[in-house]
Scaffold this motif. Structure first.
Motif, PDB file in Angstrom:
ATOM      1  N   ILE A 179       0.646  -1.207  -0.082  1.00  0.00           N
ATOM      2  CA  ILE A 179       0.189  -0.146  -0.157  1.00  0.00           C
ATOM      3  C   ILE A 179       0.818   1.281   0.156  1.00  0.00           C
ATOM      4  O   ILE A 179       0.631   2.285  -0.828  1.00  0.00           O
ATOM      5  CB  ILE A 179      -1.026   0.075   1.105  1.00  0.00           C
ATOM      6  CG1 ILE A 179      -1.887  -1.229   1.190  1.00  0.00           C
ATOM      7  CG2 ILE A 179      -1.735   1.277   1.168  1.00  0.00           C
ATOM      8  CD1 ILE A 179      -3.009  -1.411   2.164  1.00  0.00           C
TER       9      ILE A 179
ATOM     10  N   SER B  28      -7.239  -7.160   1.408  1.00  0.00           N
ATOM     11  CA  SER B  28      -8.346  -8.216   1.345  1.00  0.00           C
ATOM     12  C   SER B  28      -8.119  -9.435   2.114  1.00  0.00           C
ATOM     13  O   SER B  28      -8.957  -9.755   3.238  1.00  0.00           O
ATOM     14  CB  SER B  28      -9.070  -8.564  -0.063  1.00  0.00           C
ATOM     15  OG  SER B  28      -9.409  -7.016  -0.405  1.00  0.00           O
TER      16      SER B  28
ATOM     17  N   PHE C 287      -4.802  -4.055  -3.160  1.00  0.00           N
ATOM     18  CA  PHE C 287      -6.141  -4.250  -2.617  1.00  0.00           C
ATOM     19  C   PHE C 287      -6.444  -5.689  -2.434  1.00  0.00           C
ATOM     20  O   PHE C 287      -7.120  -6.148  -1.146  1.00  0.00           O
ATOM     21  CB  PHE C 287      -7.019  -4.060  -3.695  1.00  0.00           C
ATOM     22  CG  PHE C 287      -8.383  -4.147  -3.856  1.00  0.00           C
ATOM     23  CD1 PHE C 287      -9.180  -3.464  -3.055  1.00  0.00           C
ATOM     24  CD2 PHE C 287      -8.983  -5.312  -4.405  1.00  0.00           C
ATOM     25  CE1 PHE C 287     -10.622  -3.713  -2.730  1.00  0.00           C
ATOM     26  CE2 PHE C 287     -10.386  -5.605  -4.213  1.00  0.00           C
ATOM     27  CZ  PHE C 287     -11.247  -4.683  -3.246  1.00  0.00           C
TER      28      PHE C 287
END
Length: 805
Positions: free
Chosen positions: A442, A691, A687
């Motif tokens: 990220i 998750s 992402f």
């Protein structure tokens, strides 16, 4: 026995629905990335495999070092190199010389169609597997002005009529169709619509001194070799090295080193100048594979973590199995079988996700559409199944080892006496590793995105806003310019040889009176409107004074500050440099202006010495297919309508070719498309990773709250508040996240500062927001996961929980 393993595994999966769902979904998300990677690798490894002799085909690549120190690697090479190999290297079965500059408007009766292709020697059809539908492959490319069409191009030109033996009119010349080929396969690094006999270009280039020159590797000539089955590439390479050593002594401009590149390594090799098709460098593929592997391992960590976390509920089961005779191997096989069953179940979900993600992944980097198809084939489906089973084995390996070591007495008497891996906090370590990787993903995405936007907004030293660049496509510019100027939305028009700051480059040799040797400078040919239209800053002198009508009459040059420093012109004084003479490509020119330094190349390069020369009407009447540009500054409130009007103007000038135009800012954005694509890929994986990590955290929190439900109830009876219970339950997870942040953030920062951004000399420093923004996002998601479950436990009724005690 296998049936028993599967049956027991299915029962365990159905009995623990929540944890099984978390495991299946987590593995499915991670495996979907693996399926994309498998499909991607399958397509890239399929290139050129249709060639029956592919394992024996090599392309010559050129490593050129010019006398001024400039170095470059080319996929192209010179015609002389091919001829010398044919004459002096006995261990070569076939040699073919190709040239990729055949293009123009082909006319058959009233039908006019743009046509491109290669000039190629007859050996082209002997080396590569290109099935001939009509014609003789042995003679089709022998005679001058012979052309071989692909099946599709023949239909475009002749429709349903017979094309073989007919004549095509092109650039005032007639070509006879001597063959029809099957269309070139998609997975070929050489793509063409036609092949023209190489003798055609040879007969027209007799007066060109560069055509047969040793160092003319920058022309788009390509040489391929077919080696005999008994020949060694290293022996042939040694003979080619000897030719290089001999020829380099006779050339005064460059030293050329030639290398044999296997055909199957071209698409996964180095990105060279003049490559025939976009390639995927091996390092990029390794990076993508590594990132995908991290995501898959993260999903496996989830499974391992949750399986071990639920160990208290499985110890008695394992103990009973061992009592009735099961050995360690049977226990290991049982838990591996359970993991494989879950992984196969996840494969069904991941395949559905693959079908959904495939177009999204292709849209991340549109240039991938030119390289891969990602279509499902039988070998690919089998690879998916094998991959799924491998993931199951990896995910279930540690739990299988862990449960196989359980002591029967401890498991049946008091499970609390069982110690995992001799007391090591293995589960906590997995959580830290998983969230460290997630934070790196990220944070890298945020830093990369901010740096990418800074690059697009960087001050290049001239203006690019609202400037539309139109390719002339061999048309005379005057009629187009006059019609564009008549449009009220057009506020300025200029012409240029090429587009700067997007990676294009054109270099020439320049010499100043005080220097013995010439040196390379980069150049652009422009008209008198170019500098004011783009807002270049003249710091001394003026714009072009004369308006010559031929290249030979050109007498003026405008230089940038870097040129003055490199050649020490007038002791680097811009005012005194006006009137000085330089020798540019053996032509004497006078400096009439000095402009402020600007970025001729991309931002991953330093400021270059640049010279501008005047664009004369005959500037583009050459064999060079890189036509000039018309630069149009537009001021409009309705860009869509304005572009429609410009298309109409273009159509009135050239009814055959579609308009090729792009705004300058869009061209700059495309120049960094690889960087953009990499950021999007890492963002996509970020992402996926967050998750998976969130699912794993949810499972851990649910398990922790379930196992500590009675403890929390007792604490509540003793007076603990809901807030204090939430804090107590979440404290351990927050500590783990903090440890992950302390590891991830410094690693990411140092990686960008010392590795990535060193390639961009003009980058902005990394800011606090992008460095800690990812941590804030992860903490927010984690607090939602932890808070939702711990608050539910803290608010439970102690009477309901403790009534059975």
């Amino acid at each position: 026995m296998i049936g028993s393993y599967v049956k027991t595994s299915v029962r365990n999966v159905s009995r623990n629905k929540l944890f099984s769902t978390i495991n299946i979904v987590g593995l499915a998300i991670g495996m979907s990335v693996g399926l994309l990677l498998i499909a991607f690798m399958h397509d890239l490894l399929s290139y050129d495999k249709f060639n029956e002799k592919g394992s024996r085909i090599y392309r010559m690549t050129s490593h050129a070092k010019f006398r001024d120190g400039y170095r470059e690697k080319f996929a192209s090479t010179s015609v002389r190199i091919g001829k010398l190999i044919r004459e002096k290297v006995p261990g070569v079965e076939e040699v073919v010389i190709m040239r990729s500059e055949f293009s123009g408007d082909a006319q058959v009766s009233d039908n006019v169609v743009p046509l491109t292709g290669f000039y190629a020697e007859p050996s082209m059809l002997r080396i590569f597997t290109l099935p001939m539908l009509k014609g003789d492959a042995a003679t089709a490319l022998e005679e001058p002005y012979s052309i071989v069409l692909t099946e599709t191009s023949a239909k475009k030109l002749f429709g349903t009529s017979e094309a073989f033996g007919k004549t095509i009119h092109m650039d005032s010349l007639d070509y006879q169709v001597t063959g029809i080929l099957k269309d070139v396969p998609f997975f070929s690094h050489i793509q063409f619509e036609s092949l023209v006999s190489f003798s055609t270009i040879e007969s027209r280039m007799t007066k060109d001194q560069d055509f047969l020159k040793w160092s003319s590797v920058w022309h788009r000539n390509y040489v391929y070799l077919l080696l005999p089955e008994s020949s060694s590439a290293s022996v042939v390479q040694a003979q080619i090295d000897a030719i290089c050593a001999e020829e380099n002594k006779t050339d005064d401009k460059a030293t050329i080193h030639l290398t044999l590149l296997p055909l199957y390594d071209i698409m996964l090799g180095e990105d060279l100048q003049h490559t025939l098709r976009p390639v995927m460098p091996g390092i990029v593929l390794w990076i993508i594979s590594g990132l995908a592997l991290v995501v898959i391992l993260s999903a496996c960590f989830n499974y391992t973590n949750l399986s071990i976390a639920r160990s208290m509920r499985r110890f008695k089961e394992v103990g009973l199995r061992k009592v009735i005779g099961a050995g360690r191997s049977q226990v290991r096989h049982q838990f591996l079988a359970e993991a494989v069953v879950i992984s196969l179940a996840a494969l069904l979900i991941s395949f559905a996700m693959f079908l959904v993600l495939r177009p999204q992944f292709m849209s991340i980097a549109p240039e991938l559409l030119k390289m891969v198809k990602l279509e499902i084939t039988v070998p690919m489906a089998l690879a998916f199944i094998v991959f799924s089973m491998a993931v199951g084995i990896v995910a279930g390996f540690l739990p299988a080892i862990f449960f196989a070591r359980v002591n029967i007495i401890h498991a049946l008497k008091d499970v609390s006496t069982v110690r995992m891996f001799k007391g090591l906090s293995f589960r906590r370590g997995l959580v830290v590793v998983q969230y460290t990787l997630t934070l790196i993903f990220i944070t890298s995405t945020l830093i990369g995105y901010v740096q990418y936007k800074d690059i697009l907004a960087f001050d290049l030293g001239f203006n690019t806003e609202n400037i539309l660049n139109i390719s002339l496509q061999k048309n005379a510019p005057n009629a187009l310019i006059d019609k564009l100027k008549a449009m009220p939305e057009v506020t300025g028009v200029s012409q240029s040889r090429l587009l700067t700051s997007v990676g294009n480059a054109w270099g020439v040799q320049m010499k100043y009176k005080n220097l013995r040797d010439s040196s390379l400078v980069f150049t652009n040919i422009i008209d008198e409107n170019y500098i004011p239209l783009h807002g270049y800053k003249l710091i001394a002198g003026q714009n072009f004074i004369t308006r010559p009508v031929t290249r030979e009459a050109t007498s003026e040059v405008i230089v940038n500050e870097r040129t003055l420093r490199q050649f020490n012109i007038a002791h680097r004084d811009p005012e005194k440099a006006i009137g000085e003479e330089v020798l540019l490509d053996n032509k004497k020119l006078t400096i009439v202006g000095v402009i402020k330094d600007f970025h001729y190349g991309k931002l991953d390069d330093n400021i270059k010495p640049v010279v501008f020369t005047y664009l004369t009407p005959d500037a583009f009447l050459t064999r060079d297919k890189r036509d000039g540009l018309v630069n149009v500054r537009i001021n409009t409130s309705d860009p869509v309508e304005t572009m429609a009007r410009i298309r109409e103007v273009w159509k009135s000038v050239d009814p055959v070719h579609p308009l090729e135009a792009q705004f300058y800012d869009d061209s700059i954005e495309d120049a960094y498309s690889e960087l953009s694509a990499m950021i999007k890929v890492i963002g996509f994986l970020s992402f996926i990773a967050i998750s998976i990590a969130s699912l794993g955290l949810l499972g851990m929190v649910v398990f922790t709250t379930e196992t500590r439900l009675k403890e929390m109830s007792i604490r509540k009876v003793m007076g603990a508040t809901s807030g204090s219970l939430v804090l107590l339950l979440s404290r351990g997870f927050v500590v783990l996240l903090a440890v992950s942040a302390l590891i991830a953030l410094p690693i990411t920062y140092l990686f960008f500062e010392r590795v990535v951004l060193t390639h961009f000399p003009f980058h902005n420093p990394i800011g606090i927001v992008e460095l800690f923004g990812g941590l804030l996002a992860v903490l927010t998601i984690a607090f939602i996961m932890i808070g939702s479950q711990t608050l539910k436990t803290a608010r439970s009724n102690p009477a309901e929980t403790l009534k059975c005690e």
